[in-house]
Design a protein around this motif. Structure first.
Motif: not given
Lengths: 401, 401
Positions: A57-61, A249, A253-258
């Motif tokens: 997992y990775y930050p959304s930005s 951002e 996150q809600l759309a597909d996390i990243h």
């Protein structure tokens, strides 16, 4: 599987000749020019060196070095953006989606160039917006028309493609851009600027993006690697104020996390090694050749009464048929003669555009362009002689790209 | 870059010990177990052989061989799905998003297990839905409670995780599943079944998914490669009726056109070569060891009055603190003592769950589990002796996974 095969077939058809049809219908880069092997080597190294982190997992930005690189890359086009002003997304399409869900409420108005990119129109409509078309004039949207419109209505945002406009291939002139920014700033109208890429131009360099001169922070810039590198990566970015980037951002996150960090890191290293620059230079030379051939051949072959835009960037141009002719009716006849195009109506938010058609030259082999235009010219001539022949067909109502 | 570094740091902290803290806070697979090199080799071959097509635009439905493979894979869990019943998406998160935008209107009700996965709740809320919590009983949601609820209200859909439920790790028993399907069918209530994976279990094999016994076509099944392979790929799938899949595919087109075909093809070949099976077997052994150690150590170390769920699958379990204790207040004290967890309130759609906390064991090295539990037990004991010490802190209010 049959439906899949059909759909996959539709894609290849758009790009390459299939069963003898020369297709100007796809708005995509030519995959025979793809630097596939160079990308493979970069990806290979990236997994070897950073794989464990990039598969987690990775930050959304987004992948920080890519945001940093883009910050420098955009400077080439005069656009100053700090990494924290940039959000990595899955191509421009996800950019539309995140902007729409963050800024639009059902019933809102969205002002939009006419003609314009169908998939942007679809997204705004899907979020309940009503489109207010603004006609083009002199290469970009008519700022006069927009100003009059703003006297009557309060759109929530304006969507436009000031450079390498799809489908016309035109650039909005610098003076009109300045006026547009001024009008938008006075009316506090956010502008969604679909950036295509400032490097894909064939004549004069296009003026700097609206975002580059955006002193009031009104402009949301959408960029993508789909045209200048690979569409299949689904990689793009949004430049906006840090406040808006933070909201986008959260939507991401809600759309597909990243977005896949592996893809991001591979593209970053590909760019850092100047492989993108090298590919772009090579692809641009080839696209320019095709574009020049198309324009020259249209001039030689087209019957009187047919006009077209002098494309300056991007992958396509827009042809206008003589009065009384309909592009959708022409298409089945054209395919019979072995040439395909995209009927223009799909690029219009209301009922306009029936006489227009889009020719995309980017994915048509150089050697087939003249023959394709000859077939199209013949179809138009035949249609003139027998105006009642053929049934109306919109083809795929909305072109994919 | 500072914010980025902080956020990246937050991720690593969730997974591994950072500055001496043993963290049970991340609900992610352990990246030290990732078959990174095997995946690299597969990806390498895939680009070499199919690169050109996989880097171009692609149909929204997904890479056909992957859909075909999933059709066979799901049969292992008793789920019969044809390739055309399957849509490839960017992980379960995009599945929530596409389902919500396709089925929900603002003001709709969504029935949801309590506790439940926070990011699902967030998406439903973002599309304007109001959540109706259904408490759990005997390992899954209480069907009695749901039935009473359906007598009073008409939710648009029900969201649940019948297997390897996050955060409790419990499975819904087979009899309750049958009753649930019956109730949903009578009320024509669509069920969104978050599938986790039927392979990640530690005791008895979980009953077949709801979708496997879904004779009325009420169930929408969401699956993902994030837990059983790599979260960073952002790859998952939806199984539903062909009619709904078509609508979801249109939503997917607007969301981001398609999921990277390169990633899809690489995972397909990885699976075909049985590399996923091999990885799963190895990872499961290790997760089972950690889970067994956690349960055993909780039994030995926890003070009286503390209870926990006997996790049967997935990555976590839920601890219930003694009456009067609050997990969010406990967290800063726990971190001081070198152990972290996720306060349970985030998993509750209303104000419940203050006494609960989630422990994820999947990414904690085996050798640190006992020490982590000892530190947590000491924190709880100290808190009992000094109930007024410490300030309330929800930590990151919503855990990422």
């Amino acid at each position: 599987m049959a439906a899949d095969a059909r759909r996959r077939g539709a894609y290849s058809q758009m790009a390459r000749t299939a069963s003898g049809v020369i297709s100007f219908a796809g708005g995509m880069p030519d995959s025979t020019l793809f630097p596939t092997d160079a990308f493979r080597r970069v990806l290979n190294r990236v997994i070897r060196e950073e794989g464990r982190e990039l598969l987690q997992y990775y930050p959304s930005s987004g992948y920080p070095p890519l945001r940093q690189y883009l910050s420098g890359y955009l400077l080439r086009f005069g656009l100053e953006a700090r990494p924290e002003d940039i959000l990595i997304v899955n191509g421009t399409q996800q950019g539309f989606d995140l902007v729409a869900r963050t800024l639009l409420d059902p019933g809102d108005f969205v002002a939009i160039e006419q003609p314009s990119y169908p998939r942007a129109m679809q997204v705004f409509r899907a979020f309940g917006a009503q489109l207010l078309p603004v006609p083009m004039s002199g290469g970009g949207l008519s700022v006069d028309h927009l100003e009059r419109l703003l006297g009557r209505q309060v759109p929530k945002l304006l969507y436009c493609q000031p450079s390498a406009h799809n489908p016309t291939g035109l650039h909005m002139p610098a003076a009109a851009r300045r006026r547009l920014l001024d009008v938008a700033s006075r009316h506090r109208l956010p502008i969604v600027e679909d950036g295509f890429d400032g490097t894909l131009f064939y004549g004069e360099r296009p003026p700097v993006p609206l975002k580059a001169a955006d002193s009031s922070g009104q402009v949301i810039y959408l960029g993508t690697f789909s045209k200048i590198l690979f569409p299949g990566l689904r990689l793009g970015w949004i430049v906006a104020s840090p406040e808006l980037i933070e909201r986008l951002e959260m939507a991401k996150q809600l759309a597909d996390i990243h977005t896949s960090p592996l893809i991001q890191a591979a593209v970053y290293h590909f760019c850092r090694q100047r492989l993108l620059d090298r590919h772009q230079a090579r692809a641009l030379r080839e696209y320019a050749r095709r574009r020049n051939s198309l324009l020259a051949t249209l001039g030689r072959r087209m019957p009187e009464g047919v006009t077209w835009t002098e494309t300056q960037g991007g992958f396509s141009l827009l042809v206008e048929l003589p009065e009384g002719m309909d592009a959708a009716t022409l298409l089945p006849r054209a395919i019979e003669r072995g040439v395909a195009f995209t009927p223009g109506a799909a690029f219009y938010s209301d009922s306009g555009g029936e006489r227009s058609l889009r020719l995309s030259f980017s994915a048509v082999p150089f050697g087939q362009i003249e023959e394709g235009v000859r077939r199209l010219a013949d179809t138009i001539r035949e249609r003139r002689r027998h105006p009642d022949v053929g049934t109306r067909e919109r083809g795929s109502a909305v072109p994919l790209v």
